[in-house]
Design an enzyme around this catalytic site. Structure first.
Site, PDB file in Angstrom:
ATOM      1  N   ARG A 180      41.159  15.704   6.737  1.00  0.00           N
ATOM      2  CA  ARG A 180      39.950  16.522   6.597  1.00  0.00           C
ATOM      3  C   ARG A 180      39.005  15.908   5.567  1.00  0.00           C
ATOM      4  NH1 ARG A 180      40.862  22.673   5.631  1.00  0.00           N
ATOM      5  NH2 ARG A 180      38.643  22.711   6.147  1.00  0.00           N
ATOM      6  N   CYS A 239      38.107  22.830  -2.146  1.00  0.00           N
ATOM      7  CA  CYS A 239      38.896  22.733  -0.925  1.00  0.00           C
ATOM      8  C   CYS A 239      37.956  23.109   0.207  1.00  0.00           C
ATOM      9  CB  CYS A 239      40.132  23.632  -0.994  1.00  0.00           C
ATOM     10  SG  CYS A 239      39.760  25.361  -1.366  1.00  0.00           S
TER      11      CYS A 239
END
Length: 281
Positions: A180, A239
């Site tokens: 990611r 995040c």
């Protein structure tokens, strides 16, 4: 003894039923927002209350926010009191994801001035593996008053992150998986990649194979190598939405590297503004 970072299964088991201790189940699934509460109803650690990431630990999403905006702290303070948490309680939080969701409530309580909160090391999975008690009985809660003493210095907004990176005064650490971070996969957010200048430290790297945190000295060595010249106080964590980043904050605290901050909006807020940079690779 007060617990402020981690607590072991045996340490918690020894305190079950203590009138000044409050246990909170934070299980959650991004894929199924009801899964955590359902799991709680099917079995939880005795006396545990349930906190919902979306409903209790976040506020409503707007066009400018990420997926899990910080909660209204006045509303959260009332919820804490309704769960029987006072300013004198020892709080223990857990989940079934090695602290990935419980870390959010750990961080929120600290931001509200409550230091006596710890994450159950290994969560309910390790608890079960040790053969410790599970119940479906809902706790009898005596509501009280929780008075927050909010410390707004514990998190940063997008502008502070931009300025810190531009002046090389901030070390930003991204807690998402390498895929990611590099922009190769993005199963949740509409834009793939990472904030330019951010380093990558997946929160899973804080864990041993059994789902418990690595020893403090190991974590300290790993984070010290990652930070380089930066002091812990000059570090912020992000995040996808400001949840699993708290795991890296917790890991640094366990390691004795104190004072790092949360970029609360994280990647899902960052990409709301098309003028902000996006890096890949």
């Amino acid at each position: 003894m007060n617990y402020t970072t981690l607590i072991s299964a045996s340490q918690l088991q020894a305190q079950l039923g203590h009138p000044d201790w409050v246990i909170v189940d934070c299980r959650f699934s991004l894929a199924d927002s009801d899964a955590g509460r359902n799991a709680y109803q099917f079995g939880h650690i005795p006396t545990a209350r349930y906190a919902d990431l979306n409903k209790d630990l976040s506020s409503a999403i707007t066009d400018q926010t990420g997926r899990h905006p910080l909660p209204d702290f006045r509303v959260l303070a009332k919820a804490l009191g309704a769960w029987g948490i006072s300013n004198y309680s020892q709080v223990v939080v857990y989940d079934d994801a090695a602290g990935a969701f419980a870390g959010r409530l750990w961080w929120l309580l600290r931001a509200m001035g409550h230091r006596n909160v710890a994450v159950l090391d290994g969560g309910i999975n390790y608890w079960r593996q040790q053969g410790l008690a599970i119940t479906t009985v809902l706790p009898q809660v005596k509501p009280c008053v929780f008075r927050p003493y909010l410390d707004t210095s514990t998190w940063l907004d997008a502008r502070a992150v931009e300025n810190g990176l531009a002046t090389a005064k901030l070390c930003l650490i991204d807690a998402r998986t390498p895929e990611r971070y590099r922009g190769e996969q993005e199963p949740i957010d509409p834009v793939a990649g990472h904030i330019p200048g951010a380093l990558n430290r997946p929160f899973q790297w804080n864990l041993a194979q059994d789902g418990r945190f690595l020893p403090a000295d190991v974590l300290r060595g790993q984070f010290t190598a990652l930070l380089g010249k930066f002091a812990p106080e000059a570090v912020a964590h992000n995040c996808g939405s400001g949840v699993t980043a708290c795991h890296n904050i917790l890991a640094m605290e366990v390691a004795g590297l104190l004072g790092s901050k949360l970029y609360a909006g994280s990647w899902s807020e960052w990409i709301r503004d098309g003028n902000r940079g996006v890096a890949r690779g």
